[in-house]
Design an enzyme around this catalytic site. Structure first.
Site, mmCIF file in Angstrom:
data_model
loop_
_atom_site.group_PDB
_atom_site.id
_atom_site.type_symbol
_atom_site.label_atom_id
_atom_site.label_comp_id
_atom_site.label_asym_id
_atom_site.label_seq_id
_atom_site.Cartn_x
_atom_site.Cartn_y
_atom_site.Cartn_z
ATOM 1 N N GLY A 45 0.832 -1.196 0.000
ATOM 2 C CA GLY A 45 0.000 0.000 0.000
ATOM 3 C C GLY A 45 0.867 1.246 0.000
ATOM 4 O O GLY A 45 2.012 1.214 0.473
ATOM 5 N N GLN A 50 3.018 10.072 1.074
ATOM 6 C CA GLN A 50 4.312 9.387 1.147
ATOM 7 C C GLN A 50 5.217 9.715 -0.040
ATOM 8 O O GLN A 50 6.414 9.464 -0.001
ATOM 9 C CB GLN A 50 4.115 7.863 1.231
ATOM 10 C CG GLN A 50 3.484 7.422 2.546
ATOM 11 C CD GLN A 50 3.319 5.916 2.585
ATOM 12 O OE1 GLN A 50 2.357 5.376 2.090
ATOM 13 N NE2 GLN A 50 4.284 5.231 3.183
ATOM 14 N N CYS A 92 5.740 0.101 7.318
ATOM 15 C CA CYS A 92 5.379 1.239 6.487
ATOM 16 C C CYS A 92 6.579 1.582 5.614
ATOM 17 O O CYS A 92 7.709 1.603 6.101
ATOM 18 C CB CYS A 92 5.016 2.427 7.390
ATOM 19 S SG CYS A 92 4.502 3.891 6.475
ATOM 20 N N LEU A 93 6.321 1.868 4.337
ATOM 21 C CA LEU A 93 7.423 2.201 3.434
ATOM 22 C C LEU A 93 8.120 3.495 3.863
ATOM 23 O O LEU A 93 9.260 3.734 3.492
ATOM 24 C CB LEU A 93 6.920 2.326 1.988
ATOM 25 C CG LEU A 93 6.452 1.003 1.350
ATOM 26 C CD1 LEU A 93 5.874 1.267 -0.041
ATOM 27 C CD2 LEU A 93 7.587 -0.012 1.280
ATOM 28 N N HIS A 134 -4.681 1.539 7.369
ATOM 29 C CA HIS A 134 -3.333 2.124 7.494
ATOM 30 C C HIS A 134 -3.146 3.247 6.459
ATOM 31 O O HIS A 134 -2.647 4.331 6.794
ATOM 32 C CB HIS A 134 -2.297 1.001 7.301
ATOM 33 C CG HIS A 134 -0.868 1.435 7.256
ATOM 34 N ND1 HIS A 134 0.085 0.957 8.137
ATOM 35 C CD2 HIS A 134 -0.197 2.283 6.420
ATOM 36 C CE1 HIS A 134 1.261 1.505 7.844
ATOM 37 N NE2 HIS A 134 1.122 2.306 6.810
ATOM 38 N N GLU A 135 -3.576 2.983 5.219
ATOM 39 C CA GLU A 135 -3.377 3.977 4.153
ATOM 40 C C GLU A 135 -4.280 5.196 4.348
ATOM 41 O O GLU A 135 -3.849 6.330 4.130
ATOM 42 C CB GLU A 135 -3.609 3.362 2.770
ATOM 43 C CG GLU A 135 -2.697 2.187 2.416
ATOM 44 C CD GLU A 135 -1.215 2.455 2.649
ATOM 45 O OE1 GLU A 135 -0.790 3.609 2.528
ATOM 46 O OE2 GLU A 135 -0.494 1.494 2.972
ATOM 47 N N HIS A 138 -2.851 7.602 6.724
ATOM 48 C CA HIS A 138 -1.833 8.491 6.138
ATOM 49 C C HIS A 138 -2.465 9.792 5.645
ATOM 50 O O HIS A 138 -1.852 10.856 5.735
ATOM 51 C CB HIS A 138 -1.149 7.821 4.936
ATOM 52 C CG HIS A 138 0.041 6.966 5.296
ATOM 53 N ND1 HIS A 138 1.175 7.485 5.880
ATOM 54 C CD2 HIS A 138 0.274 5.643 5.135
ATOM 55 C CE1 HIS A 138 2.062 6.501 6.060
ATOM 56 N NE2 HIS A 138 1.544 5.365 5.622
HETATM 57 ZN ZN LIG Z 1 2.424 3.504 5.696
#
Ligand SMILES: [Zn+2]
Length: 170
Positions: A45, A50, A92-93, A134-135, A138
């Site tokens: 995701g 991000q 998380c990226l 989660h997304e 963000h």
């Molecule tokens: Zn994340």
């Protein structure tokens, strides 16, 4: 085109994002770039902030084996959540190599606008439910570490900060 992913801590990861008013070709191209960036990372995701864009746009694909199932959501919203909870070890990226258990509703119903500008609604469970929540977090300037206690959050933030410095040095 693969985009650079912002690494925590970064003020852009803490800001609420603006709803998308019109689906422009630029936004569709951004969604494609985000999918490419997510698959390349690799991740399941990615949210627009991000990659430094403060618009309400997320992409996901939680299929681990078999045919990919890319999902693009503009203005995604959790419409309802199950009382049942699920604990998942999240990463998380934007917080490389750090993982922690997060408790969230096990199933959610989500509404969004798709790539063609059509409204969609769908129920998600399992990994998809965790990922979509989660997304969407963000887009509200919230990270998975915000669910942890202050000690753990600070420890992960220090490690991420160190990683960020090392990456900047190359
Ligand atoms: Zn994340």
């Amino acid at each position: 085109m693969i985009k650079p992913i912002l690494i925590h801590p970064d003020p852009r990861l803490k800001k609420p994002c603006a709803p998308v008013a019109d689906l422009s070709d630029d936004l569709r191209a951004l969604a494609d770039d985000m999918l490419e960036t997510m698959y390349h990372a690799p991740g399941i995701g990615l949210a627009a902030p991000q990659v430094g864009v403060l618009d309400r746009l997320i992409v996901m694909d939680c299929v681990k084996e078999g045919e990919p199932e890319p999902v693009v959501m503009f203005n995604p919203e959790v419409l309802s959540s199950s009382d049942d909870l699920n604990v998942y070890e999240e990463g998380c990226l934007s917080i490389p190599e750090q993982y922690a258990d997060v408790t969230r509703p096990a199933a959610v119903r989500v509404g969004w606008i798709d790539m063609d500008g059509n409204p969609q609604e769908k129920d998600f469970d399992g990994l998809w439910a965790t990922c979509v929540q989660h997304e969407i977090d963000h887009l509200n300037g919230k990270l998975f570490i915000d669910y942890l206690g202050p000690m753990k959050r600070q420890m992960i933030t220090r490690k991420s900060q160190k990683m960020k410095r090392e990456m900047a040095r190359g």
